[in-house]
Design a protein around this motif. Structure first.
Motif, PDB file in Angstrom:
ATOM      1  N   PRO A  42       0.310  -3.674  -3.212  1.00 25.22           N
ATOM      2  CA  PRO A  42       1.753  -3.489  -3.047  1.00 25.22           C
ATOM      3  C   PRO A  42       2.552  -3.711  -4.325  1.00 25.22           C
ATOM      4  N   TYR A  43       3.672  -3.021  -4.385  1.00 26.97           N
ATOM      5  CA  TYR A  43       4.675  -3.283  -5.406  1.00 26.97           C
ATOM      6  C   TYR A  43       6.042  -3.096  -4.761  1.00 26.97           C
ATOM      7  N   VAL A  44       7.066  -3.619  -5.389  1.00 26.84           N
ATOM      8  CA  VAL A  44       8.413  -3.601  -4.822  1.00 26.84           C
ATOM      9  C   VAL A  44       9.341  -2.813  -5.725  1.00 26.84           C
ATOM     10  N   VAL A  45      10.183  -1.991  -5.106  1.00 25.39           N
ATOM     11  CA  VAL A  45      11.246  -1.277  -5.809  1.00 25.39           C
ATOM     12  C   VAL A  45      12.557  -1.875  -5.321  1.00 25.39           C
ATOM     13  N   VAL A  53       9.077  -1.802  -0.214  1.00 24.94           N
ATOM     14  CA  VAL A  53       7.715  -2.144  -0.606  1.00 24.94           C
ATOM     15  C   VAL A  53       6.839  -0.902  -0.471  1.00 24.94           C
ATOM     16  N   TYR A  54       5.993  -0.646  -1.490  1.00 28.20           N
ATOM     17  CA  TYR A  54       5.079   0.494  -1.501  1.00 28.20           C
ATOM     18  C   TYR A  54       3.670   0.025  -1.818  1.00 28.20           C
ATOM     19  N   ASP A  55       2.682   0.815  -1.394  1.00 29.72           N
ATOM     20  CA  ASP A  55       1.289   0.625  -1.763  1.00 29.72           C
ATOM     21  C   ASP A  55       0.973   1.655  -2.837  1.00 29.72           C
ATOM     22  N   ARG A 123      12.260  -9.760   6.645  1.00 31.49           N
ATOM     23  CA  ARG A 123      11.332  -9.028   7.512  1.00 31.49           C
ATOM     24  C   ARG A 123      11.417  -7.551   7.154  1.00 31.49           C
ATOM     25  N   LEU A 124      10.283  -6.948   6.880  1.00 31.30           N
ATOM     26  CA  LEU A 124      10.264  -5.524   6.546  1.00 31.30           C
ATOM     27  C   LEU A 124      10.482  -4.688   7.792  1.00 31.30           C
ATOM     28  N   ARG A 125      11.269  -3.627   7.640  1.00 28.95           N
ATOM     29  CA  ARG A 125      11.542  -2.691   8.729  1.00 28.95           C
ATOM     30  C   ARG A 125      10.724  -1.429   8.524  1.00 28.95           C
ATOM     31  N   ASN A 126      10.655  -0.624   9.603  1.00 25.04           N
ATOM     32  CA  ASN A 126       9.973   0.674   9.561  1.00 25.04           C
ATOM     33  C   ASN A 126       8.501   0.552   9.186  1.00 25.04           C
ATOM     34  N   VAL A 127       7.896  -0.546   9.630  1.00 25.62           N
ATOM     35  CA  VAL A 127       6.475  -0.798   9.389  1.00 25.62           C
ATOM     36  C   VAL A 127       6.000  -1.762  10.473  1.00 25.62           C
ATOM     37  N   GLU A 128       4.687  -1.784  10.717  1.00 25.01           N
ATOM     38  CA  GLU A 128       4.181  -2.624  11.810  1.00 25.01           C
ATOM     39  C   GLU A 128       4.254  -4.119  11.534  1.00 25.01           C
ATOM     40  N   CYS A 129       4.193  -4.550  10.267  1.00 28.65           N
ATOM     41  CA  CYS A 129       4.282  -5.981   9.969  1.00 28.65           C
ATOM     42  C   CYS A 129       4.607  -6.173   8.492  1.00 28.65           C
ATOM     43  N   GLY A 130       5.010  -7.371   8.163  1.00 25.14           N
ATOM     44  CA  GLY A 130       5.213  -7.737   6.767  1.00 25.14           C
ATOM     45  C   GLY A 130       6.551  -8.392   6.482  1.00 25.14           C
ATOM     46  N   GLU A 131       6.516  -9.310   5.524  1.00 23.35           N
ATOM     47  CA  GLU A 131       7.705 -10.007   5.043  1.00 23.35           C
ATOM     48  C   GLU A 131       7.614 -10.100   3.529  1.00 23.35           C
ATOM     49  N   VAL A 132       8.771 -10.219   2.886  1.00 21.91           N
ATOM     50  CA  VAL A 132       8.833 -10.403   1.448  1.00 21.91           C
ATOM     51  C   VAL A 132       9.739 -11.596   1.169  1.00 21.91           C
TER      52      VAL A 132
END
Length: 147
Positions: A42-45, A53-55, A123-132
């Motif tokens: 992952p990296y963040v824009v 967040v992108y892979d 909390r990340l949106r438009n994705v099944e899971c993840g936080e930053v």
């Protein structure tokens, strides 16, 4: 994931009369979605008003891993208070999670070793899971008189 990033300048009246840099440090990603075979790179824009967040993929288009928005208004309002000489750890303001933000939990704007700092867990949106987890910190430009 990037280690840190800085954004400065003026984009709206919210930032008018501020002379310095807003450092946005990406501390870590938690429970991020898997986009490659068994992991992700992952990296963040960071954009004004959005964090995404992108892979990273070598041979194909990078995969989006969610997005989150956060408001810096409370942080900027605290900056405008021109605080000085407070004990380290003093909480200036608390920001609660709501439908208008992506906060996982309460975020505190804190006076820490002479600097105003805000830690946020988004909390990340438009994705099944993840936080930053990110941190905001204001950096005065040398020779400036602040606000």
């Amino acid at each position: 994931m990037t280690d840190s990033s800085a954004a400065g300048g003026r984009s709206s009246s919210l930032m008018d009369n501020l002379l310095g840099l807003l450092r946005i440090r990406v501390k870590r990603g938690v429970n991020l979605a898997v986009r490659d075979v068994c992991s992700s790179d992952p990296y963040v824009v960071i954009k004004m008003a959005k964090q995404t967040v992108y892979d990273h993929d070598t041979f194909t288009k990078d995969d989006k891993m969610g997005d989150a928005e956060f408001d810096i208004k409370d942080y900027v309002d605290a900056l405008r208070m021109n605080l000085k000489d407070l004990p380290s750890g003093t909480i200036i303001r608390r920001v609660q999670p709501s439908r208008q933000n992506c906060l996982v939990e309460e975020s505190c704007i804190t006076w820490n070793e002479g600097k105003l700092v805000q830690d946020l867990c988004l909390r990340l949106r438009n994705v099944e899971c993840g936080e930053v987890e990110i941190q905001l910190q204001w950096i005065d430009l040398p020779g400036s008189k602040g606000l």
